[in-house]
Motif scaffolding. Structure first.
Motif, PDB file in Angstrom:
ATOM      1  N   VAL A  59       0.836  -1.207   0.000  1.00 46.04           N
ATOM      2  CA  VAL A  59       0.000   0.000   0.000  1.00 46.04           C
ATOM      3  C   VAL A  59       0.870   1.256   0.000  1.00 46.04           C
ATOM      4  O   VAL A  59       0.645   2.194  -0.771  1.00 46.04           O
ATOM      5  CB  VAL A  59      -0.950   0.001   1.213  1.00 46.04           C
ATOM      6  CG1 VAL A  59      -1.655   1.349   1.342  1.00 46.04           C
ATOM      7  CG2 VAL A  59      -1.978  -1.114   1.077  1.00 46.04           C
ATOM      8  N   PHE A  60       1.892   1.286   0.841  1.00 44.17           N
ATOM      9  CA  PHE A  60       2.752   2.458   0.911  1.00 44.17           C
ATOM     10  C   PHE A  60       3.554   2.648  -0.372  1.00 44.17           C
ATOM     11  O   PHE A  60       3.816   3.786  -0.772  1.00 44.17           O
ATOM     12  CB  PHE A  60       3.685   2.360   2.121  1.00 44.17           C
ATOM     13  CG  PHE A  60       3.101   2.949   3.374  1.00 44.17           C
ATOM     14  CD1 PHE A  60       3.500   4.199   3.824  1.00 44.17           C
ATOM     15  CD2 PHE A  60       2.139   2.268   4.099  1.00 44.17           C
ATOM     16  CE1 PHE A  60       2.963   4.753   4.973  1.00 44.17           C
ATOM     17  CE2 PHE A  60       1.595   2.799   5.254  1.00 44.17           C
ATOM     18  CZ  PHE A  60       2.004   4.059   5.697  1.00 44.17           C
ATOM     19  N   VAL A  61       3.963   1.556  -1.003  1.00 44.61           N
ATOM     20  CA  VAL A  61       4.662   1.680  -2.293  1.00 44.61           C
ATOM     21  C   VAL A  61       3.787   2.428  -3.290  1.00 44.61           C
ATOM     22  O   VAL A  61       4.253   3.324  -4.004  1.00 44.61           O
ATOM     23  CB  VAL A  61       5.045   0.287  -2.832  1.00 44.61           C
ATOM     24  CG1 VAL A  61       5.405   0.362  -4.315  1.00 44.61           C
ATOM     25  CG2 VAL A  61       6.220  -0.284  -2.052  1.00 44.61           C
ATOM     26  N   TYR A  62       2.504   2.082  -3.331  1.00 42.92           N
ATOM     27  CA  TYR A  62       1.600   2.718  -4.284  1.00 42.92           C
ATOM     28  C   TYR A  62       1.211   4.134  -3.870  1.00 42.92           C
ATOM     29  O   TYR A  62       0.847   4.954  -4.722  1.00 42.92           O
ATOM     30  CB  TYR A  62       0.359   1.848  -4.504  1.00 42.92           C
ATOM     31  CG  TYR A  62       0.620   0.740  -5.502  1.00 42.92           C
ATOM     32  CD1 TYR A  62       0.297   0.909  -6.844  1.00 42.92           C
ATOM     33  CD2 TYR A  62       1.222  -0.448  -5.117  1.00 42.92           C
ATOM     34  CE1 TYR A  62       0.558  -0.083  -7.781  1.00 42.92           C
ATOM     35  CE2 TYR A  62       1.496  -1.450  -6.039  1.00 42.92           C
ATOM     36  CZ  TYR A  62       1.156  -1.267  -7.370  1.00 42.92           C
ATOM     37  OH  TYR A  62       1.427  -2.250  -8.291  1.00 42.92           O
ATOM     38  N   LEU A  63       1.297   4.437  -2.597  1.00 37.92           N
ATOM     39  CA  LEU A  63       1.004   5.789  -2.136  1.00 37.92           C
ATOM     40  C   LEU A  63       2.181   6.738  -2.358  1.00 37.92           C
ATOM     41  O   LEU A  63       1.992   7.923  -2.648  1.00 37.92           O
ATOM     42  CB  LEU A  63       0.650   5.780  -0.648  1.00 37.92           C
ATOM     43  CG  LEU A  63      -0.692   5.166  -0.252  1.00 37.92           C
ATOM     44  CD1 LEU A  63      -0.813   5.122   1.268  1.00 37.92           C
ATOM     45  CD2 LEU A  63      -1.849   5.960  -0.852  1.00 37.92           C
TER      46      LEU A  63
END
Length: 270
Positions: free
Chosen positions: A46-50
């Motif tokens: 999730v953080f990679v995509y954020l």
């Protein structure tokens, strides 16, 4: 923020198991265990995509799936280091008057029941897959943008060690059933994780930031520890010896021959 989310999400489910008095070798307990284990990896994705743009996202999945990042030399390192530490700890125990290494329970039962190794294989391979998408897939890169490789490893190692804390209060786990809270084994386990974090960064930075390589390393560490049983003090001491050698030979800044810590493609870069 990621570290808080990853630890907090895991603890929600594991503290629920403690509150309900559920063991992790029960059906409900296994569900709570697995969901908690998955939290670092899911949060990492999730953080990679954020945080990253398309290049950073593509870089992430390439690091997860591309075996050529590791290379043959570092694959040998990944396979030999955990095995070597177990064997050396056993030899040291013999030289100090101990009984030396012994086979784990799964190995001794293998001749009677080949399925006896399945639990060891399960817990050796599944947790690294669920965890490392976050710990090394996201968090380590972000820490190394600000800190040296050694400092980033120590920070992540402390958080990673604390992440395991609820397991010492839940029946059906190695931490609860075999180690116990606040015992000598507990402290050895916690500081051993910090040492392992440094060794993992060393491999990670030398394999073009390969998450796949770290999943293999993490799983192999777990599995060899199940196969070869040696005294904990010697086992964890040798991991710290390895840390000293790594820092002495490769340096604390990058733990590689390069002068700069490797990092993912950032949105501001061309």
């Amino acid at each position: 923020m990621y570290l808080s989310v990853a630890v907090g999400a895991t603890w929600v489910f594991w503290l629920a198991a403690i509150a309900l008095g559920v063991r992790f070798d029960s059906a409900l307990g296994l569900v709570l265990l697995l969901v908690g284990l998955a939290a670092p990896g899911v949060s990492g994705v999730v953080f990679v995509y954020l945080v990253y743009d398309e290049r950073g996202q593509a870089d992430f999945w390439n690091r997860v799936t591309e075996p050529r990042r590791v290379g043959l030399r570092w694959l040998v390192v990944i396979l030999l280091v955990p095995l070597g530490i177990g064997v050396l700890a056993g030899i040291a125990d013999l030289l100090l008057g101990g009984s030396g290494p012994s086979w784990g329970e799964g190995v001794t039962q293998f001749a009677l029941n080949p399925l006896a190794l399945l639990p060891a294989l399960f817990f050796a391979t599944l947790p690294p897959i669920l965890e490392e998408l976050g710990w090394r897939g996201y968090a380590l890169d972000r820490l190394q943008l600000k800190w040296s490789a050694l400092s980033a490893s120590l920070i992540l190692g402390v958080v990673w060690a604390l992440w395991h804390l609820p397991l010492f209060f839940i029946g059906g786990t190695y931490q609860h059933d075999a180690v116990g809270f606040a015992t000598t084994g507990f402290w050895l386990f916690m500081i051993g994780i910090v040492a392992l974090s440094v060794a993992i960064t060393w491999v990670y930075n030398n394999t073009q930031r390969s998450v796949l390589g770290i999943v293999v390393l993490h799983g192999w560490v777990n599995f060899t520890a199940e196969l070869i049983v040696v005294p904990d003090p010697l086992y964890y001491a040798l991991w710290w010896v390895l840390v000293v050698v790594i820092v002495a030979l490769w340096g604390a800044k990058t733990m590689t021959a390069a002068s700069e810590v490797p990092h993912p493609p950032l949105p501001s870069e061309p």
